[in-house]
Every structure is written in structure tokens, then in C-alpha cells.
Motif scaffolding. Sequence first.
Motif, PDB file in Angstrom:
ATOM      1  N   GLY A   4       0.789  -1.222   0.000  1.00 15.84           N
ATOM      2  CA  GLY A   4       0.000   0.000   0.000  1.00 15.84           C
ATOM      3  C   GLY A   4       0.817   1.265   0.000  1.00 15.84           C
ATOM      4  N   SER A   5       2.118   1.171   0.283  1.00 18.87           N
ATOM      5  CA  SER A   5       2.969   2.361   0.274  1.00 18.87           C
ATOM      6  C   SER A   5       3.212   2.806  -1.176  1.00 18.87           C
ATOM      7  N   HIS A   6       3.709   4.012  -1.324  1.00 22.26           N
ATOM      8  CA  HIS A   6       4.014   4.542  -2.656  1.00 22.26           C
ATOM      9  C   HIS A   6       5.051   3.660  -3.353  1.00 22.26           C
ATOM     10  N   GLU A   9       3.375   0.446  -4.565  1.00 27.49           N
ATOM     11  CA  GLU A   9       2.532   0.679  -5.740  1.00 27.49           C
ATOM     12  C   GLU A   9       3.372   0.880  -6.999  1.00 27.49           C
ATOM     13  N   GLN A  10       4.512   1.551  -6.861  1.00 27.32           N
ATOM     14  CA  GLN A  10       5.406   1.732  -8.004  1.00 27.32           C
ATOM     15  C   GLN A  10       6.006   0.391  -8.441  1.00 27.32           C
ATOM     16  N   ALA A  11       6.413  -0.422  -7.465  1.00 22.23           N
ATOM     17  CA  ALA A  11       6.950  -1.747  -7.780  1.00 22.23           C
ATOM     18  C   ALA A  11       5.871  -2.611  -8.427  1.00 22.23           C
ATOM     19  N   LEU A  56       3.071  -8.827  -4.151  1.00 29.58           N
ATOM     20  CA  LEU A  56       3.070  -8.172  -5.456  1.00 29.58           C
ATOM     21  C   LEU A  56       2.487  -9.092  -6.525  1.00 29.58           C
ATOM     22  N   LEU A  57       2.862 -10.358  -6.490  1.00 28.29           N
ATOM     23  CA  LEU A  57       2.338 -11.294  -7.484  1.00 28.29           C
ATOM     24  C   LEU A  57       0.832 -11.489  -7.332  1.00 28.29           C
ATOM     25  N   GLU A  58       0.363 -11.589  -6.103  1.00 25.28           N
ATOM     26  CA  GLU A  58      -1.075 -11.712  -5.886  1.00 25.28           C
ATOM     27  C   GLU A  58      -1.802 -10.467  -6.374  1.00 25.28           C
ATOM     28  N   ASP A  59      -1.263  -9.301  -6.057  1.00 25.79           N
ATOM     29  CA  ASP A  59      -1.900  -8.055  -6.487  1.00 25.79           C
ATOM     30  C   ASP A  59      -1.828  -7.878  -7.999  1.00 25.79           C
TER      31      ASP A  59
END
Length: 122
Positions: A4-6, A9-11, A56-59
Motif C-alpha cells: 500500500g505504500s508509494h 505501488e510503483q513496484a 506483489l504477485l497476488e496483487d
Amino acid sequence: MRKGSHAYEQALDALVGILRDRARQGAEPLQYGRLSNELHRLGHLVPAHEGPMPHLLEDASARENADGSLPMLSALVVLQETRMPSGGFFKLARRAPYRRSGDDVELWVNELRALAAHHARR
């Protein structure tokens, strides 16, 4: 890097871009280490097997796929030893909203085919 951090989200944006490009090029899988290296090249320090990578992969699979009807981008990421996704991918694929069926190999092959077909049309 917190979910949820910036930075997260960029990653996530970078990871989705890498996986979409991969899907457009025929959905050839890539290893966790290569994905981590690609992210690092783009300025995101995401270790291959720890930290935020599973999230990250799930998202990445959930992005623009809230109902689970589209192919899962995370199917493209595989372990070096087995050349197949980790157990986390299969757990995700079998739960809501995806609810994929079949044995692991069948499920994965079907997902790769669906990814290639879906992204070939884009």
C-alpha cells in the motif's frame, strides 16, 4: 516496502508491466530471480523469495481482474528448480475469485494458454 505504500505501488506497476510484456510475447515463464533482477533494473529492490514478492504477485493477478475471469499474470513466474509456479500460486488460483480447477500442471498450462491468447488480442 510496505503493501500500500508509494514504493509498493510503483513496484507493482513495474511488475505488472513486465508480466504483461511477457504475456504479449507468448507467455513464456520467467524465474523469480530474473523477475527480481528486472525490477531492480527499474529501481525496485524486491528480493526473489522474500519480502513483498508474494504480495506483489497476488496483487498483479488481481489488478483489473476483480471477478477473476481474466488470466492470472502471476502464472508466468516460476521456481528455478521445478520450472513451475510456487505453491502460493496454486493456492491463489483455487480460491475466490479465480476458482481454477484441475491438477497443478493442467491448471498452470491452461492459465499460460489463456494469458497468451488474452494478451495477443491487445
